[in-house]
Motif scaffolding. Structure first.
Motif, PDB file in Angstrom:
ATOM      1  N   GLU A 200       0.712  -1.305  -0.035  1.00  0.00           N
ATOM      2  CA  GLU A 200       0.081  -0.097  -0.113  1.00  0.00           C
ATOM      3  C   GLU A 200       0.940   1.178   0.007  1.00  0.00           C
ATOM      4  O   GLU A 200       0.331   2.220  -0.443  1.00  0.00           O
ATOM      5  CB  GLU A 200      -0.777   0.046   1.381  1.00  0.00           C
ATOM      6  N   PHE A 201       2.108   1.226   0.475  1.00  0.00           N
ATOM      7  CA  PHE A 201       2.970   2.257   0.803  1.00  0.00           C
ATOM      8  C   PHE A 201       4.150   2.583   0.045  1.00  0.00           C
ATOM      9  O   PHE A 201       5.007   3.278   0.339  1.00  0.00           O
ATOM     10  CB  PHE A 201       3.240   2.287   2.431  1.00  0.00           C
ATOM     11  N   ASN A 270      10.863   3.352   6.574  1.00  0.00           N
ATOM     12  CA  ASN A 270      11.904   3.955   5.390  1.00  0.00           C
ATOM     13  C   ASN A 270      13.074   3.258   5.372  1.00  0.00           C
ATOM     14  O   ASN A 270      13.648   3.265   4.205  1.00  0.00           O
ATOM     15  CB  ASN A 270      11.979   5.698   6.005  1.00  0.00           C
ATOM     16  N   VAL A 271      13.211   2.754   6.465  1.00  0.00           N
ATOM     17  CA  VAL A 271      14.689   2.005   6.451  1.00  0.00           C
ATOM     18  C   VAL A 271      14.593   0.825   5.359  1.00  0.00           C
ATOM     19  O   VAL A 271      15.354   0.596   4.401  1.00  0.00           O
ATOM     20  CB  VAL A 271      15.321   1.528   7.879  1.00  0.00           C
ATOM     21  N   LEU A 272      13.513  -0.001   5.661  1.00  0.00           N
ATOM     22  CA  LEU A 272      13.374  -1.110   4.802  1.00  0.00           C
ATOM     23  C   LEU A 272      13.202  -0.468   3.309  1.00  0.00           C
ATOM     24  O   LEU A 272      13.684  -1.371   2.317  1.00  0.00           O
ATOM     25  CB  LEU A 272      12.064  -1.986   5.172  1.00  0.00           C
ATOM     26  N   LYS A 273      12.367   0.279   3.000  1.00  0.00           N
ATOM     27  CA  LYS A 273      12.139   0.685   1.557  1.00  0.00           C
ATOM     28  C   LYS A 273      13.325   1.366   1.080  1.00  0.00           C
ATOM     29  O   LYS A 273      13.760   0.775  -0.059  1.00  0.00           O
ATOM     30  CB  LYS A 273      11.145   1.867   1.848  1.00  0.00           C
ATOM     31  N   VAL A 297      11.101 -10.221   4.268  1.00  0.00           N
ATOM     32  CA  VAL A 297      10.427  -9.367   5.471  1.00  0.00           C
ATOM     33  C   VAL A 297       9.216  -9.771   5.973  1.00  0.00           C
ATOM     34  O   VAL A 297       8.874  -9.887   7.400  1.00  0.00           O
ATOM     35  CB  VAL A 297      10.111  -7.934   4.924  1.00  0.00           C
ATOM     36  N   LYS A 298       8.201 -10.350   5.345  1.00  0.00           N
ATOM     37  CA  LYS A 298       7.157 -10.819   5.759  1.00  0.00           C
ATOM     38  C   LYS A 298       7.270 -11.997   6.700  1.00  0.00           C
ATOM     39  O   LYS A 298       6.584 -12.275   7.740  1.00  0.00           O
ATOM     40  CB  LYS A 298       6.087 -11.355   4.555  1.00  0.00           C
TER      41      LYS A 298
ATOM     42  N   VAL B 300      20.768  -6.901  -1.166  1.00  0.00           N
ATOM     43  CA  VAL B 300      20.089  -5.630  -1.591  1.00  0.00           C
ATOM     44  C   VAL B 300      20.987  -4.434  -1.388  1.00  0.00           C
ATOM     45  O   VAL B 300      20.768  -3.420  -1.885  1.00  0.00           O
ATOM     46  CB  VAL B 300      18.796  -5.321  -0.858  1.00  0.00           C
ATOM     47  N   LEU B 301      22.242  -4.930  -0.443  1.00  0.00           N
ATOM     48  CA  LEU B 301      23.019  -3.634  -0.115  1.00  0.00           C
ATOM     49  C   LEU B 301      23.942  -3.375  -1.378  1.00  0.00           C
ATOM     50  O   LEU B 301      24.281  -4.279  -2.192  1.00  0.00           O
ATOM     51  CB  LEU B 301      23.648  -3.824   1.079  1.00  0.00           C
TER      52      LEU B 301
END
Lengths: 428, 428
Positions: A200-201, A270-273, A297-298, B300-301
Motif C-alpha cells: 500500500e505504501f 523508511n529503512v526497509l524501503k 520481511v514478511k 540488496v545492499l
C-alpha cells in the motif's frame, strides 16, 4: 433469498467473518471455509466452537482449496450449495474467485481490491484495471458482486453516501481518517499481511483533488486531526482502494485518505524501503538463490493474528465531510470506535481484523435477505447505506456522528425517518 | 627466501593485495589470483594492467578455485609454485586454506579470523577455537602462518607491540580506535562484505578488562575521543579479532576496541537487527522457500567495491596506549591516516580495503625476504614490528605517533636506532 456462505481465506479477517457468520447462521445457513491450508480453516472452526459462536446447529466445514483454480472453486461452490461467497483471501485471488461466482451464479463479496503480485500501484482508478471489466459479465449473469465491503474500503464508502444524502446540499471534500490508537507491544508488526500492508505504501500515493488524480509521495503530506477518543492525532496522506471508486461515483471534488503512523513505524518503513527490502522484484543472493525481499520481511515479522491477545487500545475510523447545507458551510464526522481487547474477547481477533470482517458479513446478510441482492456489480457507495449502518449497529460496529448538534450514535432510521431509498442508488 | 604469491579471494581487499603485490613483484615473483568466480579475478588483473601496477613483467594469472576444496587448493599451490598464500577470501575458508598450506609447505597469511557460517561470536579467545589448534601442525611442518595481518587486526597489533617495547615500562590499557571519517554518498552501505560486517555486531561484544573477558552489548558503551584529522569523534565499544590474541600475548590488563558509527548507521542496524533480518539462521517464506535473512540484506545492499569511486574523506585508525615510563604516566597514540580518494587514484579501491590489503602484502614481503619467515604460526604482536612499520611507511601506509613530544611520522629505525629484535619476539 440466498443461503449458505463459502468463506475463502483463513487469515485474520476470515477468522472474524467465520465467527460473525456463525453468530448469524439462522439467516446465512451453512458455512464453509476454504483455503490452501486446511489446518488454518480447521483452527478457525475450532475457535468458533470454543467461543460458542454458532447461533444454530448447522454445517460449519473446512476445505482445502487453491482459489486460483477457477474450476476447483466452482466445484466447491456447487458442492456446498453456497449462494454467497465472501472472498477474504489474498487480493491476488479476487479475479479468479469472481469468475467462479459469475459462472455459478453465487453472490460475490470482497474487502480489498484485486492485485497482480508483479505490479504495485497501477494506474487509477484501480477498479477499472480489473473489477469493472467484469461489470457487464455480472449484469448478464445477474450476479451480485459487492466490491470492497470491509471497513475501509466499505463502511467509509457507506458513511460518505449517507452524509451526502442526509447532511449536505453539496459536498466539497471527504477526508477518510483511519486511526489505530492501539498498541501490540511488539518492536514492529503490521496489522494485516505485511506483504499487502507494505504494498500500500511503497509506490505513488494517489489522491483525488479538484476532480482529478494527484500523485504524491508516501509521508509527503502530514495532517493532524482532532478526533474522538484520541484527541489530536497525526496522519499521513495514503493511497487507498476506496478513493478509486468514490471519486468516480460520488461527484465530490476532493477525496483523500489519511492514516495514522507513529514515528517508529515510519522509521522502520523508511529503512526497509530505502534499502530495497520492500521490493516485490526478486534479487539474487551470493549463493544464487532468487528471493523476493518483501517475502523475507514478511517471514521475519510477527504473524498479525499473533498480536491479538496482547492488543490494547482502540481504532477510530471515519469520514470527515465538509460542504454546504442550507447555505452554510458545515462539517460532519461519521465514525466508528472499536476496542482491540473487546474484539479479542468476543471472537479472538484484534480490531483491525474485526472492523474489516464484520461489514462483509453484514453485507452478506443484506444479500441473503434481498436488500442488497441487486444482481449486478457495485461498490458500497452505490448501495443504500441505511440498512447496512443499522445492521452493523446491532452486530458490534456502532456508527457515531459528530456535527453541530453534538456527538451521538447514528441510527439511520431515527436521523432520517421519512427517507426511503432504492436498493441501488443512482450515481451523482 | 620465498617466491610466488597465490592470492585467494577476489573482493575489495584482494583487489588491493593484487595491486600491491604487482608493485613489488621483483621481490614477490609470480602472482596468481584464485576465487570461485574467474571473471572477478580477471577484473582485478585488468585493473592491475590498466593502472600499470606491475613492477616487472612477470606472471599474473587468474584461476577458478573453490578454496573449501583442500585438494584443489593444494594442487593450485603446487601447480603455480606458490610459496606464499595470501588468503583474503571469505573468513569461512581460513581453515581449509591453512590446511592446504600446511600440507604443501607454503607460508599462510590472512586478515580476518576464521568463522563458521552457522555460528556467530563464539567463546573467547576466538583464535583458540580454530587457528591455534593448528599451531603444532604448523610448527611440525615448519610452515609460517601469520594470522590477521590486515590493519585491524594486524597493524594495530604491531603498534601495540612497538609501544610496549619502546615507549613504556608498563602498560595499563590499549584502546584501539577505528574511525572512518569518510563518506560514500549512499543511503546505507557497509565498507566490506555486509554478511561479515554485520556478524561482527550482532552478538556479544567481548572486551578485555582487568585481565578478564567482559561481555557487553553492542552500542552499550559510547566513548568520544579527540583524534588527529577528525577532532572529537564518537565511537562504540565493539568486539574485534585482535583482542582475542593481544589479550593472550601482551600481558596488558585492559584492551578494548572502539569503532566510529554515525547515528544513521546505528538506526539502520538496529531496525534490521530487531526485525531479525541480520539473522544467519534460515526462515521459511509463505511460499515455502528457506532463506537466510542476512544473505538477502547483503543482496540488496551496494557492493562495497562500488563505493570506491565516490568515496571521500579519511580513515584514522590507531592504538591509544596508557602506561608508565620512568615513573610517570603517559599516553601515546600510534596511528595511520588514509585518504579514500588517494587510494582510489592509486589502486581503484577505498581506504577500508586499502588499509587491510597493504599490510598483508608487507607481511608477504617480510616472509619473502626471510625477516618474518619463522616457520610457525604467529599473531602479528608476536613478530618484530619495526621492519613491518618501516616497510609500510614506504608502501603507502605511513605510521604516525602522537605523544608528549608531539605528532610526527614514526620511523622505527630513527626512534629506537640501537634496538635489534629477534624475528619472533618472546611473549610477555
Amino acid at each position: 433469498m440466498k443461503r449458505n456462505v463459502l468463506i475463502i481465506g483463513a487469515g485474520g479477517v476470515a477468522h472474524v467473518v467465520a465467527h460473525k457468520c456463525a453468530q448469524n447462521n439462522a439467516v446465512l445457513g451453512d458455512i464453509h471455509i476454504a483455503s490452501r491450508t486446511l489446518s488454518k480453516c480447521q483452527a478457525i472452526i475450532d475457535s468458533v466452537h470454543e467461543k460458542g459462536s454458532l447461533q444454530q446447529d448447522r454445517h460449519l466445514q473446512a476445505h482445502a482449496l487453491d482459489a486460483m483454480d477457477i474450476d476447483a472453486t466452482k466445484f466447491l461452490i456447487r458442492a456446498t450449495h453456497s449462494q454467497i461467497v465472501i472472498n477474504v483471501g489474498s487480493p491476488f485471488l479476487n479475479m479468479s474467485v469472481l469468475a467462479a461466482c459469475i459462472e455459478t451464479g453465487a453472490a460475490y463479496l470482497d474487502t480489498a481490491i484485486h492485485e497482480d503480485p508483479a505490479k504495485v500501484c497501477e494506474t487509477p482508478p484501480w477498479y477499472a484495471n480489473y473489477e469493472w471489466k467484469r461489470r457487464d459479465a455480472c449484469k448478464d449473469a445477474r450476479v451480485t458482486a459487492v466490491l470492497g465491503v470491509g471497513f475501509d474500503p466499505g463502511v467509509v464508502n457507506a458513511y460518505a453516501r449517507y452524509a451526502l444524502d442526509n447532511c449536505f446540499d453539496s459536498v466539497d471534500s471527504i477526508d477518510i481518517i483511519d486511526i489505530n490508537a492501539g498498541s501490540h507491544g511488539r518492536y514492529f508488526a503490521t496489522n494485516f499481511d505485511p506483504e499487502i500492508n507494505f504494498r500500500e505504501f511503497t509506490s505513488t500515493v494517489w489522491s483525488w483533488e479538484n476532480n482529478a488524480w494527484k500523485s504524491n509521495a508516501m509521508f509527503e503530506h502530514r495532517q493532524d486531526w482532532d478526533m474522538p477518543v484520541t484527541g489530536k492525532v497525526t496522519t499521513y496522506l495514503t493511497g487507498h482502494d476506496e478513493l478509486h471508486s468514490m471519486s468516480q461515483n460520488l461527484g465530490v471534488p476532493n477525496i483523500r485518505f489519511w492514516m495514522s503512523f507513529g514515528e517508529h513505524y515510519i522509521n522502520v518503513f523508511n529503512v526497509l524501503k530505502n534499502l530495497g527490502l520492500l521490493s516485490e522484484q526478486p534479487v539474487r543472493t551470493a549463493r544464487g538463490q532468487e528471493v523476493v525481499p518483501l517475502e523475507v520481511v514478511k517471514a521475519v515479522l510477527p504473524d498479525p493474528a499473533s498480536l491479538a491477545p496482547a492488543y490494547t487500545g482502540k481504532t477510530v475510523i471515519g469520514d470527515l465531510i465538509k460542504g454546504i447545507k442550507g447555505g452554510r458551510t458545515q462539517e460532519v464526522l461519521v465514525y466508528n470506535v472499536c476496542d482491540h481487547r473487546a474484539c479479542y474477547e468476543e471472537v479472538g481477533s484484534q480490531a483491525i481484523s474485526y472492523t474489516a470482517g464484520v461489514p462483509a458479513v453484514a453485507a452478506a446478510m443484506l444479500i441473503a435477505n434481498g436488500t442488497w441482492d441487486i444482481g449486478e456489480m457495485a461498490n458500497v457507495e452505490e448501495l443504500d447505506p441505511a440498512p447496512f449502518i443499522a445492521l452493523m449497529n446491532r452486530m458490534g460496529l456502532v456508527t457515531r456522528i459528530r456535527d453541530a448538534q453534538g456527538d451521538r450514535v447514528l441510527d439511520p432510521q431515527q436521523e432520517a425517518p421519512g427517507k426511503t431509498a432504492p436498493a441501488r442508488l443512482v450515481n451523482y
